[in-house]
Write a protein that holds these residues in place. Structure first.
Motif, PDB file in Angstrom:
ATOM      1  N   PRO A 114     -27.532 -62.689  63.497  1.00 36.00           N
ATOM      2  CA  PRO A 114     -28.027 -61.334  63.232  1.00 36.00           C
ATOM      3  C   PRO A 114     -27.855 -60.362  64.401  1.00 36.00           C
ATOM      4  O   PRO A 114     -28.372 -59.252  64.350  1.00 36.00           O
TER       5      PRO A 114
ATOM      6  N   ASP B  53     -40.575 -59.164  60.506  1.00 35.92           N
ATOM      7  CA  ASP B  53     -39.410 -58.271  60.434  1.00 35.92           C
ATOM      8  C   ASP B  53     -38.796 -58.061  61.807  1.00 35.92           C
ATOM      9  O   ASP B  53     -37.567 -58.014  61.952  1.00 35.92           O
TER      10      ASP B  53
ATOM     11  N   GLN C 127     -31.491 -60.099  55.860  1.00 35.36           N
ATOM     12  CA  GLN C 127     -31.262 -58.733  56.336  1.00 35.36           C
ATOM     13  C   GLN C 127     -30.480 -57.887  55.325  1.00 35.36           C
ATOM     14  O   GLN C 127     -30.234 -56.709  55.567  1.00 35.36           O
TER      15      GLN C 127
ATOM     16  N   LYS D  92     -36.815 -61.114  62.934  1.00 39.07           N
ATOM     17  CA  LYS D  92     -35.598 -61.229  62.122  1.00 39.07           C
ATOM     18  C   LYS D  92     -34.477 -60.346  62.671  1.00 39.07           C
ATOM     19  O   LYS D  92     -33.311 -60.699  62.631  1.00 39.07           O
ATOM     20  N   GLU D  93     -34.845 -59.195  63.211  1.00 36.63           N
ATOM     21  CA  GLU D  93     -33.850 -58.229  63.671  1.00 36.63           C
ATOM     22  C   GLU D  93     -33.469 -58.401  65.138  1.00 36.63           C
ATOM     23  O   GLU D  93     -32.321 -58.152  65.518  1.00 36.63           O
TER      24      GLU D  93
END
Length: 228
Positions: free
Chosen positions: A160, A81, A113, A84-85
């Motif tokens: 992202p 997570d 997301q 990913k962010e």
């Protein structure tokens, strides 16, 4: 502000049999907006350090802070997570998904997301414009040149809105013109958006563009040169 900070990072592979010391107590701080190249001979620990900073590998000892968060303490799921962010990756082998179009590859992480379709479409359009590939939205990777695939990979990494980009030998498979185009794009994004880039590279063209060059030898920092 430090976006990356390592303290005493050590990595030992195969510790139970014939230990291989890939990193030996690496301390490094990388600030927001830096354009940094990590260099050194093969086996010096460049890719290992990048993988540890990116949460793709764990240190045997030491701490890794990203945006103040000690990622060495996160569980595997928390790391997924977190990556990913906050972290964008550009790899030597492009790593695009062959069955997806360029547009679909760029928006893939945003789908994970759960970003809205409107936001995804706008962001993909902006990024494909910025890397000069707005006319290749519907092309699949096999229909693109190596340089075009790597530019799609850069757009995907930026999609992202990560804290920083890690680029592991991003120019290794590119010709001179494609390399210069890619570096121009990255340098512009670094300047205009204050995006932090950290490269692992052998490529002198990347090293010449970097504003900071960190040299690793035998898993230790032997030199840290700032050119600002």
């Amino acid at each position: 502000m430090d976006v990356i900070k390592t303290q005493g990072v050590t990595k030992v592979y195969n510790p139970e049999k014939i230990p291989v010391h890939a990193l030996n107590g690496v301390d490094i701080n990388i600030e927001e907006g830096e354009f940094t190249a990590i260099v050194g001979p093969s086996g010096s620990g460049k890719t290992t350090l990048l993988n540890i900073i990116g949460g793709l590998d764990r240190p045997s000892d030491g701490e890794v802070f990203v945006g103040g968060q000690d990622i060495s303490q996160l569980s595997d799921n928390q790391l997924i997570d977190f990556r990913k962010e906050y972290i964008g990756f550009v790899f030597q082998a492009y790593n695009l998904i062959p069955v997806l179009t360029a547009k679909e590859n760029v928006e893939f992480v945003m789908l994970l997301q759960k970003r809205s379709k409107e936001e995804r479409d706008q962001r993909v359009q902006e990024l494909m414009d910025s890397v000069g590939l707005s006319d290749k939205m519907d092309s699949r990777p096999a229909q693109l040149s190596g340089g075009q695939q790597q530019r799609v990979a850069v757009a995907r990494a930026l999609a992202p809105k990560p804290t920083f980009i890690l680029a592991d030998e991003p120019t290794a498979n590119l010709d001179s013109k494609s390399t210069e185009n890619l570096l121009d794009i990255m340098a512009r994004l670094n300047k205009e958006e204050n995006m932090t880039f950290v490269f692992s590279t052998h490529d002198q063209r990347v090293i010449d563009r970097a504003r900071r060059v960190v040299t690793l030898v035998d898993g230790k920092i032997s030199q840290d040169e700032r050119r600002d």
